[in-house]
Write an enzyme that holds these catalytic residues in place. Structure first.
Site, mmCIF file in Angstrom:
data_model
loop_
_atom_site.group_PDB
_atom_site.id
_atom_site.type_symbol
_atom_site.label_atom_id
_atom_site.label_comp_id
_atom_site.label_asym_id
_atom_site.label_seq_id
_atom_site.Cartn_x
_atom_site.Cartn_y
_atom_site.Cartn_z
ATOM 1 N N ASN A 171 40.270 44.310 35.842
ATOM 2 C CA ASN A 171 41.197 43.308 35.313
ATOM 3 C C ASN A 171 42.563 43.452 35.986
ATOM 4 O OD1 ASN A 171 41.544 41.177 33.353
ATOM 5 N ND2 ASN A 171 42.832 42.577 32.190
ATOM 6 N N VAL A 202 42.818 32.950 36.893
ATOM 7 C CA VAL A 202 41.809 33.849 36.345
ATOM 8 C C VAL A 202 42.565 34.610 35.252
ATOM 9 C CG1 VAL A 202 40.270 35.799 36.792
ATOM 10 C CG2 VAL A 202 40.502 33.975 38.495
ATOM 11 N N PRO A 203 42.378 34.208 33.997
ATOM 12 C CA PRO A 203 43.312 34.571 32.922
ATOM 13 C C PRO A 203 43.199 35.995 32.378
ATOM 14 C CG PRO A 203 41.537 33.251 32.033
ATOM 15 C CD PRO A 203 41.325 33.311 33.528
ATOM 16 N N CYS A 204 43.577 36.958 33.192
ATOM 17 C CA CYS A 204 43.555 38.354 32.743
ATOM 18 C C CYS A 204 44.586 38.604 31.643
ATOM 19 C CB CYS A 204 43.764 39.298 33.921
ATOM 20 S SG CYS A 204 45.292 39.045 34.832
ATOM 21 N N HIS A 205 45.559 37.713 31.497
ATOM 22 C CA HIS A 205 46.566 37.880 30.445
ATOM 23 C C HIS A 205 45.959 37.716 29.052
ATOM 24 C CE1 HIS A 205 46.565 33.515 31.248
ATOM 25 N NE2 HIS A 205 46.956 33.369 29.994
#
Length: 161
Positions: free
Chosen positions: A110, A119-122
């Site tokens: 991540n 790519v929504p790693c948050h």
């Protein structure tokens, strides 16, 4: 490789196009001067980011390609299944991937994601609901999560675990 710099509400994004794909979107406090994108794909990426920050876009539609191991690619694919305005814990992500003992490896992958927001790693948080590890800084992670919650009118992020 064409590069564009784009001013966001939380810093300057650097967007890299490589062979017809967006290969990197990173954010910093400072960057090169913001100017017009040099390719149609970079322009599309900036338009989609504009829509995201305006609360009009919840899913990105860009050709993406970032370098990484097969495992990292799998993690990044899983991140794209996390719905806008929701979060998932690292443990739940590991469970979803049928790798419950791989929490640390998943967290490491991540952290290597180079496609900020798209790519929504948050949207991945600690099991206790706390904000943990974010390359762009925890204040940005919090801002993005609050932005998505406000856009949906939910006041706070839904946590499906």
């Amino acid at each position: 490789m064409p590069i564009a710099y784009y001013r966001t509400p939380v810093g300057i994004a650097k967007i890299i196009e490589d062979d017809g794909y967006i290969s990197s979107i990173t954010v910093n406090d400072e960057g090169a001067p913001v100017d017009e994108p040099s390719t149609p794909l970079l322009k599309t990426a900036i338009n989609q980011l504009d829509e995201y920050f305006a609360g009009e876009r919840k899913v990105f539609d860009l050709p993406l390609k970032q370098s990484g191991t097969d495992f990292q690619q799998t993690v990044w694919t899983q991140l794209q299944y996390i719905d806008y305005g929701t979060t998932v814990s690292y443990a739940k992500l590991a469970e979803n991937m049928k790798s419950p003992l791989a929490i640390r490896a998943i967290a490491a992958a991540n952290g290597k994601n180079s496609l900020w927001i798209v790519v929504p790693c948050h949207r991945v948080i600690g099991t206790d609901g706390g904000l943990t590890g974010y390359a762009g800084g925890l204040w940005r992670k919090q801002w993005l999560l609050e932005h998505e919650a406000a856009t949906l009118g939910i006041g706070q992020i839904k946590m499906p675990f």
